[in-house]
Motif scaffolding. Structure first.
Motif, PDB file in Angstrom:
ATOM      1  N   ASN A 144       0.831  -1.096   0.075  1.00 22.74           N
ATOM      2  CA  ASN A 144       0.097  -0.076   0.094  1.00 22.74           C
ATOM      3  C   ASN A 144       0.875   1.142  -0.051  1.00 22.74           C
ATOM      4  O   ASN A 144       1.428   1.589   0.936  1.00 22.74           O
ATOM      5  CB  ASN A 144      -0.850   0.022   1.180  1.00 22.74           C
ATOM      6  CG  ASN A 144      -2.014   1.068   1.107  1.00 22.74           C
ATOM      7  OD1 ASN A 144      -1.534   2.102   0.640  1.00 22.74           O
ATOM      8  ND2 ASN A 144      -2.825   0.855   1.988  1.00 22.74           N
ATOM      9  N   ILE A 145       1.430   1.834  -1.229  1.00 18.91           N
ATOM     10  CA  ILE A 145       2.380   2.763  -1.361  1.00 18.91           C
ATOM     11  C   ILE A 145       1.762   3.852  -0.656  1.00 18.91           C
ATOM     12  O   ILE A 145       2.482   4.815  -0.095  1.00 18.91           O
ATOM     13  CB  ILE A 145       2.663   2.748  -2.825  1.00 18.91           C
ATOM     14  CG1 ILE A 145       3.249   1.641  -3.273  1.00 18.91           C
ATOM     15  CG2 ILE A 145       3.427   4.002  -3.082  1.00 18.91           C
ATOM     16  CD1 ILE A 145       4.625   1.083  -2.576  1.00 18.91           C
ATOM     17  N   PHE A 188      14.393  16.490   2.436  1.00 20.76           N
ATOM     18  CA  PHE A 188      15.716  15.759   2.813  1.00 20.76           C
ATOM     19  C   PHE A 188      15.623  14.241   3.176  1.00 20.76           C
ATOM     20  O   PHE A 188      16.432  13.548   3.555  1.00 20.76           O
ATOM     21  CB  PHE A 188      16.220  16.645   4.164  1.00 20.76           C
ATOM     22  CG  PHE A 188      15.309  16.380   5.365  1.00 20.76           C
ATOM     23  CD1 PHE A 188      15.333  15.188   6.167  1.00 20.76           C
ATOM     24  CD2 PHE A 188      14.754  17.485   5.534  1.00 20.76           C
ATOM     25  CE1 PHE A 188      14.379  15.155   7.207  1.00 20.76           C
ATOM     26  CE2 PHE A 188      14.056  17.434   6.880  1.00 20.76           C
ATOM     27  CZ  PHE A 188      13.851  16.165   7.778  1.00 20.76           C
ATOM     28  N   VAL A 189      14.436  13.806   3.005  1.00 18.28           N
ATOM     29  CA  VAL A 189      14.084  12.390   3.377  1.00 18.28           C
ATOM     30  C   VAL A 189      14.985  11.560   2.482  1.00 18.28           C
ATOM     31  O   VAL A 189      15.429  11.773   1.427  1.00 18.28           O
ATOM     32  CB  VAL A 189      12.606  11.761   3.407  1.00 18.28           C
ATOM     33  CG1 VAL A 189      11.755  12.547   4.535  1.00 18.28           C
ATOM     34  CG2 VAL A 189      12.235  12.078   2.146  1.00 18.28           C
ATOM     35  N   SER A 190      15.425  10.313   2.779  1.00 18.88           N
ATOM     36  CA  SER A 190      16.261   9.220   2.215  1.00 18.88           C
ATOM     37  C   SER A 190      15.885   8.067   2.859  1.00 18.88           C
ATOM     38  O   SER A 190      15.659   7.750   3.788  1.00 18.88           O
ATOM     39  CB  SER A 190      17.655   9.731   2.464  1.00 18.88           C
ATOM     40  OG  SER A 190      18.108   9.676   3.559  1.00 18.88           O
ATOM     41  N   ASP A 198      19.228  -3.448  -1.007  1.00 24.59           N
ATOM     42  CA  ASP A 198      19.831  -3.832  -2.352  1.00 24.59           C
ATOM     43  C   ASP A 198      20.941  -2.774  -2.838  1.00 24.59           C
ATOM     44  O   ASP A 198      21.455  -2.932  -3.881  1.00 24.59           O
ATOM     45  CB  ASP A 198      18.774  -3.971  -3.644  1.00 24.59           C
ATOM     46  CG  ASP A 198      18.169  -2.595  -4.219  1.00 24.59           C
ATOM     47  OD1 ASP A 198      18.589  -1.685  -3.244  1.00 24.59           O
ATOM     48  OD2 ASP A 198      17.330  -2.709  -4.803  1.00 24.59           O
ATOM     49  N   GLY A 199      21.327  -1.860  -2.066  1.00 18.83           N
ATOM     50  CA  GLY A 199      22.138  -0.901  -2.148  1.00 18.83           C
ATOM     51  C   GLY A 199      21.693   0.486  -2.931  1.00 18.83           C
ATOM     52  O   GLY A 199      22.379   1.498  -2.981  1.00 18.83           O
ATOM     53  N   SER A 200      20.418   0.302  -3.427  1.00 21.38           N
ATOM     54  CA  SER A 200      19.857   1.756  -4.021  1.00 21.38           C
ATOM     55  C   SER A 200      19.577   2.728  -3.038  1.00 21.38           C
ATOM     56  O   SER A 200      19.260   2.479  -1.882  1.00 21.38           O
ATOM     57  CB  SER A 200      18.469   1.149  -4.736  1.00 21.38           C
ATOM     58  OG  SER A 200      17.822   0.834  -3.966  1.00 21.38           O
ATOM     59  N   HIS A 201      20.028   4.079  -3.478  1.00 23.70           N
ATOM     60  CA  HIS A 201      19.917   5.102  -2.649  1.00 23.70           C
ATOM     61  C   HIS A 201      18.583   6.091  -3.239  1.00 23.70           C
ATOM     62  O   HIS A 201      18.585   6.280  -4.519  1.00 23.70           O
ATOM     63  CB  HIS A 201      20.978   6.025  -2.584  1.00 23.70           C
ATOM     64  CG  HIS A 201      22.142   5.419  -2.050  1.00 23.70           C
ATOM     65  ND1 HIS A 201      23.065   6.144  -1.265  1.00 23.70           N
ATOM     66  CD2 HIS A 201      22.506   4.126  -1.715  1.00 23.70           C
ATOM     67  CE1 HIS A 201      24.129   5.452  -0.661  1.00 23.70           C
ATOM     68  NE2 HIS A 201      23.671   4.140  -1.149  1.00 23.70           N
ATOM     69  N   LEU A 202      17.453   6.337  -2.439  1.00 25.16           N
ATOM     70  CA  LEU A 202      16.446   6.928  -2.873  1.00 25.16           C
ATOM     71  C   LEU A 202      16.423   8.165  -1.960  1.00 25.16           C
ATOM     72  O   LEU A 202      16.410   8.235  -0.743  1.00 25.16           O
ATOM     73  CB  LEU A 202      15.228   6.204  -2.716  1.00 25.16           C
ATOM     74  CG  LEU A 202      15.314   4.706  -3.182  1.00 25.16           C
ATOM     75  CD1 LEU A 202      14.020   4.009  -2.863  1.00 25.16           C
ATOM     76  CD2 LEU A 202      15.420   4.859  -4.688  1.00 25.16           C
ATOM     77  N   ALA A 226      11.345   9.908  -5.385  1.00 23.72           N
ATOM     78  CA  ALA A 226      12.255   8.860  -5.629  1.00 23.72           C
ATOM     79  C   ALA A 226      11.940   7.868  -4.528  1.00 23.72           C
ATOM     80  O   ALA A 226      12.012   6.834  -5.179  1.00 23.72           O
ATOM     81  CB  ALA A 226      13.842   9.507  -5.169  1.00 23.72           C
ATOM     82  N   ILE A 227      11.650   8.113  -3.272  1.00 21.15           N
ATOM     83  CA  ILE A 227      11.359   6.881  -2.510  1.00 21.15           C
ATOM     84  C   ILE A 227      10.112   6.160  -2.928  1.00 21.15           C
ATOM     85  O   ILE A 227       9.795   5.053  -2.879  1.00 21.15           O
ATOM     86  CB  ILE A 227      11.019   7.705  -0.902  1.00 21.15           C
ATOM     87  CG1 ILE A 227      12.643   7.939  -0.624  1.00 21.15           C
ATOM     88  CG2 ILE A 227      10.391   6.414  -0.318  1.00 21.15           C
ATOM     89  CD1 ILE A 227      12.628   8.635   0.823  1.00 21.15           C
TER      90      ILE A 227
END
Length: 148
Positions: free
Chosen positions: A26-27, A39-41, A46-50, A55-56
């Motif tokens: 449920n996105i 500024f959220v991250s 799997d190593g991906s940076h969002l 992007a998240i």
């Protein structure tokens, strides 16, 4: 003072809501748990940076729709202060296929208290090395807990 004693319990409610939203893919509910700041991250196992809400949202949508999982917290450490709670959790990420082997992941959740609610500001997940995951699983099977 009793009001203050309950303030950190609400952060756990946010974490539980995160787990539920992931399990349901449920996105919209998932994204409603993040602080409304760019500024959220999120660093995924799997190593991906969002970085940033857009992007998240797109990154988690792709990951969860491709391989739905439920997250089982196995060992939880909590560090809290007045406006921030940090959870350091060893988790089993269980694929929807019951025959599949779960992934063992260390995840850190950083939550901030904003306008009366606990919101996620950052998530950092990393896959456990195989040897560590095996040791962790053996200790859990023997009832020793994760860090004994």
């Amino acid at each position: 003072m009793p009001r203050f004693a309950h303030i950190f319990e609400a952060a756990a409610d946010t974490l539980n809501a995160y787990y539920q939203a992931v399990a349901e893919v449920n996105i919209d509910s998932l994204m409603g748990l993040w602080i409304d700041e760019e500024f959220v991250s999120c660093i995924c196992a799997d190593g991906s940076h969002l970085h940033g809400l857009d992007a998240i949202r797109s990154g988690l949508t792709i990951q969860l729709e491709a391989q739905p999982v439920s997250i089982e917290p196995l060992d939880i450490r909590v560090y809290d202060s007045l406006g921030t709670v940090v959870y350091a959790i060893a988790e089993a990420h269980r694929p929807a296929d019951p025959a599949a082997v779960p992934s063992m992941v260390f995840t850190t959740y950083v939550m901030v208290h904003e306008r009366g609610e606990w919101k996620i500001a950052h998530i950092h997940a990393s896959a456990m090395p195989n040897e560590t995951a095996s040791q962790f699983a053996a200790k859990m099977r023997h009832g020793q807990g994760a860090l004994h």
